[in-house]
Design a protein around this motif. Structure first.
Motif, PDB file in Angstrom:
ATOM      1  N   GLU A  31       0.847  -1.197   0.000  1.00  0.00           N
ATOM      2  CA  GLU A  31       0.000   0.000   0.000  1.00  0.00           C
ATOM      3  C   GLU A  31       0.879   1.241   0.000  1.00  0.00           C
ATOM      4  OE1 GLU A  31      -3.178  -0.408  -0.290  1.00  0.00           O
ATOM      5  OE2 GLU A  31      -3.128  -2.564   0.087  1.00  0.00           O
ATOM      6  N   ARG A  32       0.250   2.366  -0.247  1.00  0.00           N
ATOM      7  CA  ARG A  32       0.978   3.649  -0.221  1.00  0.00           C
ATOM      8  C   ARG A  32       1.636   3.869   1.126  1.00  0.00           C
ATOM      9  NH1 ARG A  32      -0.391   8.243  -4.177  1.00  0.00           N
ATOM     10  NH2 ARG A  32       1.479   9.290  -3.514  1.00  0.00           N
ATOM     11  N   GLY A  33       2.926   4.211   1.093  1.00  0.00           N
ATOM     12  CA  GLY A  33       3.615   4.554   2.329  1.00  0.00           C
ATOM     13  C   GLY A  33       3.934   3.378   3.223  1.00  0.00           C
ATOM     14  N   GLU A  34       3.671   2.170   2.726  1.00  0.00           N
ATOM     15  CA  GLU A  34       3.911   0.998   3.547  1.00  0.00           C
ATOM     16  C   GLU A  34       5.365   0.540   3.423  1.00  0.00           C
ATOM     17  OE1 GLU A  34       1.274  -2.990   4.540  1.00  0.00           O
ATOM     18  OE2 GLU A  34       1.527  -2.413   2.465  1.00  0.00           O
ATOM     19  N   ILE A  64       1.998  -7.838 -12.909  1.00  0.00           N
ATOM     20  CA  ILE A  64       2.514  -6.865 -11.962  1.00  0.00           C
ATOM     21  C   ILE A  64       1.850  -5.537 -12.263  1.00  0.00           C
ATOM     22  CG2 ILE A  64       4.571  -5.632 -11.158  1.00  0.00           C
ATOM     23  CD1 ILE A  64       6.142  -8.190 -11.882  1.00  0.00           C
ATOM     24  N   GLU A  65       1.055  -5.060 -11.308  1.00  0.00           N
ATOM     25  CA  GLU A  65       0.343  -3.805 -11.508  1.00  0.00           C
ATOM     26  C   GLU A  65       0.824  -2.743 -10.536  1.00  0.00           C
ATOM     27  OE1 GLU A  65      -3.864  -4.329 -11.223  1.00  0.00           O
ATOM     28  OE2 GLU A  65      -3.920  -5.763 -12.888  1.00  0.00           O
ATOM     29  N   ILE A  66       0.989  -1.552 -11.064  1.00  0.00           N
ATOM     30  CA  ILE A  66       1.293  -0.398 -10.223  1.00  0.00           C
ATOM     31  C   ILE A  66       0.138   0.575 -10.406  1.00  0.00           C
ATOM     32  CG2 ILE A  66       2.968   1.416  -9.691  1.00  0.00           C
ATOM     33  CD1 ILE A  66       4.323  -1.278  -9.529  1.00  0.00           C
ATOM     34  N   ASN A  67      -0.516   0.917  -9.328  1.00  0.00           N
ATOM     35  CA  ASN A  67      -1.696   1.782  -9.393  1.00  0.00           C
ATOM     36  C   ASN A  67      -2.683   1.328 -10.461  1.00  0.00           C
ATOM     37  OD1 ASN A  67      -0.842   3.479  -7.290  1.00  0.00           O
ATOM     38  ND2 ASN A  67       0.423   4.691  -8.686  1.00  0.00           N
ATOM     39  N   GLY A  68      -2.885   0.024 -10.524  1.00  0.00           N
ATOM     40  CA  GLY A  68      -3.893  -0.514 -11.441  1.00  0.00           C
ATOM     41  C   GLY A  68      -3.443  -0.680 -12.882  1.00  0.00           C
ATOM     42  N   VAL A  69      -2.182  -0.329 -13.166  1.00  0.00           N
ATOM     43  CA  VAL A  69      -1.699  -0.451 -14.547  1.00  0.00           C
ATOM     44  C   VAL A  69      -0.733  -1.633 -14.645  1.00  0.00           C
ATOM     45  CG1 VAL A  69      -0.415   0.678 -16.410  1.00  0.00           C
ATOM     46  CG2 VAL A  69      -1.937   2.025 -14.928  1.00  0.00           C
ATOM     47  N   ASP A  70      -1.013  -2.549 -15.555  1.00  0.00           N
ATOM     48  CA  ASP A  70      -0.144  -3.703 -15.782  1.00  0.00           C
ATOM     49  C   ASP A  70       1.136  -3.204 -16.458  1.00  0.00           C
ATOM     50  OD1 ASP A  70       1.164  -5.976 -16.676  1.00  0.00           O
ATOM     51  OD2 ASP A  70      -0.689  -6.992 -17.300  1.00  0.00           O
ATOM     52  N   VAL A 165      14.439  12.377  -5.713  1.00  0.00           N
ATOM     53  CA  VAL A 165      14.310  13.613  -6.486  1.00  0.00           C
ATOM     54  C   VAL A 165      13.161  13.493  -7.488  1.00  0.00           C
ATOM     55  CG1 VAL A 165      15.945  13.057  -8.348  1.00  0.00           C
ATOM     56  CG2 VAL A 165      15.643  15.429  -7.628  1.00  0.00           C
ATOM     57  N   LEU A 166      12.808  12.254  -7.846  1.00  0.00           N
ATOM     58  CA  LEU A 166      11.703  12.032  -8.791  1.00  0.00           C
ATOM     59  C   LEU A 166      10.354  11.940  -8.088  1.00  0.00           C
ATOM     60  CD1 LEU A 166      13.532   9.522 -11.126  1.00  0.00           C
ATOM     61  CD2 LEU A 166      12.808  11.838 -11.694  1.00  0.00           C
ATOM     62  N   ASP A 167      10.358  12.126  -6.771  1.00  0.00           N
ATOM     63  CA  ASP A 167       9.125  12.056  -5.987  1.00  0.00           C
ATOM     64  C   ASP A 167       8.384  10.733  -6.207  1.00  0.00           C
ATOM     65  OD1 ASP A 167       7.268  12.874  -4.190  1.00  0.00           O
ATOM     66  OD2 ASP A 167       6.114  14.084  -5.608  1.00  0.00           O
ATOM     67  N   PRO A 168       9.085   9.615  -5.981  1.00  0.00           N
ATOM     68  CA  PRO A 168       8.468   8.304  -6.230  1.00  0.00           C
ATOM     69  C   PRO A 168       7.448   7.952  -5.169  1.00  0.00           C
ATOM     70  CG  PRO A 168      10.572   7.998  -5.143  1.00  0.00           C
ATOM     71  CD  PRO A 168      10.424   9.485  -5.378  1.00  0.00           C
ATOM     72  N   GLN A 169       6.585   6.985  -5.476  1.00  0.00           N
ATOM     73  CA  GLN A 169       5.661   6.464  -4.470  1.00  0.00           C
ATOM     74  C   GLN A 169       6.241   5.228  -3.806  1.00  0.00           C
ATOM     75  OE1 GLN A 169       1.807   5.986  -6.314  1.00  0.00           O
ATOM     76  NE2 GLN A 169       1.867   8.052  -7.111  1.00  0.00           N
ATOM     77  N   VAL A 201       6.597   8.224   0.784  1.00  0.00           N
ATOM     78  CA  VAL A 201       7.129   7.134  -0.028  1.00  0.00           C
ATOM     79  C   VAL A 201       7.087   5.808   0.745  1.00  0.00           C
ATOM     80  CG1 VAL A 201       9.549   7.529   0.654  1.00  0.00           C
ATOM     81  CG2 VAL A 201       9.060   6.460  -1.534  1.00  0.00           C
ATOM     82  N   GLY A 202       6.783   4.727   0.034  1.00  0.00           N
ATOM     83  CA  GLY A 202       6.788   3.396   0.632  1.00  0.00           C
ATOM     84  C   GLY A 202       7.988   2.596   0.146  1.00  0.00           C
ATOM     85  N   TYR A 203       8.223   1.445   0.778  1.00  0.00           N
ATOM     86  CA  TYR A 203       9.398   0.643   0.420  1.00  0.00           C
ATOM     87  C   TYR A 203       9.045  -0.815   0.207  1.00  0.00           C
ATOM     88  CZ  TYR A 203      12.027   4.641   2.140  1.00  0.00           C
ATOM     89  OH  TYR A 203      12.523   5.910   2.325  1.00  0.00           O
TER      90      TYR A 203
END
Ligand SMILES: Nc1ncnc2c1ncn2[C@@H]1O[C@H](COP(=O)(O)OP(=O)(O)OP(=O)(O)O)[C@@H](O)[C@H]1O
Ligand SMILES: [Mg+2]
Length: 260
Positions: A31-34, A64-70, A165-169, A201-203
């Motif tokens: 999940e986000r920030g997890e 493998i989906e990231i935010n619902g996108v395969d 620097v890319l502001d990743p999730q 950001v999560g890890y």
């Protein structure tokens, strides 16, 4: 935000030798920030799973989906978005930093490439900002340094700066602190945790180091011979491990702690 379903990776040897089932039918979510940890013995498939998350190798089967996108079926815009959303922090001895580039240039080039800032002054300001954020202060004194002029802990901080620097999730960290001394390691882990609070950001954090997992992870996946044999909250895994393999892993860690 990350959803891995039935992902497998089989490496086939080119000369028709036996193939290796590196990852078998893996399910994983983050999940986000997890802070999600993946643990398991050497060769259990952790890095292979990480490389699939990073899009470096395609799964043999599964999604493998990231935010619902395969990630196997992205259009150009989705691919650009994905390249920012998911970042890697690997162990520095794997040569992640170019020895001929000063730190400021390494980060500045990414800022320019991704259009995060334009013009020399703005790019420089952005570089200083992220160096500060990862605790390399005073930032101006690090800009012109080459990787070999930094300590191991400082190099890992540069790698983290380059990622954030890319502001990743999500940051996929494969043995990112394993080579560091205990106290340096603790500092870098505190930094990583702090970035969750500051940037959200999560890890996905891969390590052999169970005490670290116990300290920082929200949830844990245990891998053995390519399979995820157990998953749960960190508390569940450490206090009530269900799978014999996890029980063994925790027991051997305990022995090591008393030996060392
Ligand atoms: N490119 C490849 N070609 C063939 N086999 C591979 C390849 N990459 C990994 N493997 C095999 O897949 C299995 C899993 O490897 P992987 O690197 O994912 O393990 P790991 O859990 O990260 O181990 P470690 O803790 O030692 O880093 C191993 O048997 C490995 O030899
Ligand atoms: Mg590995």
């Amino acid at each position: 935000m990350i959803e891995v379903t039935h992902a497998s990776k089989t490496f086939r040897s080119r000369r028709g030798g036996r193939s290796v089932a590196a990852v078998v039918d893996a399910d994983l979510t983050a999940e986000r920030g997890e802070f999600v940890a993946i643990v398991g013995e050497s060769g259990s498939g952790k890095s292979t799973l990480a490389r699939m998350l990073l899009g470096l190798i395609p799964p043999t089967s599964g999604r493998i989906e990231i935010n619902g996108v395969d990630i196997a079926h992205m259009n150009a815009a989705q691919r650009r978005e994905y390249r920012r959303t998911v970042q890697a922090v690997l162990q520095d001895p794997s040569g992640s930093l170019n020895p001929r580039k000063p730190v400021g240039r390494t980060i500045g080039e990414i800022v320019t490439l991704h259009g995060i800032a334009r013009g020399r002054d703005d790019v420089y300001a952005k570089v200083l900002e992220v160096l500060e954020l990862v605790g390399l202060t005073p930032a101006a004194s690090f800009v012109h340094r080459f990787p070999q002029e930094l300590s191991g802990g400082q190099r890992q901080r540069v790698l983290i700066a380059r990622a954030i620097v890319l502001d990743p999730q999500i940051i996929v960290a494969d043995e990112a602190v394993s080579a560091l001394d205990a106290s340096v390691k603790a500092g870098v882990l505190r930094l990583m945790n702090g970035l969750t609070e500051r940037l959200g950001v999560g890890y996905v954090f891969i390590t052999h180091d169970l005490p670290v997992v116990k300290k920082v992870a929200d949830r844990v996946y245990v891998m053995k011979a390519g399979e995820i044999v157990e998953s749960g909250t960190t508390k569940q895994i450490f206090e009530h491990p269900q799978h014999p393999y996890t029980q063994n892993l925790l027991a051997s860690e305990l022995v090591l702690e008393t030996v060392l």
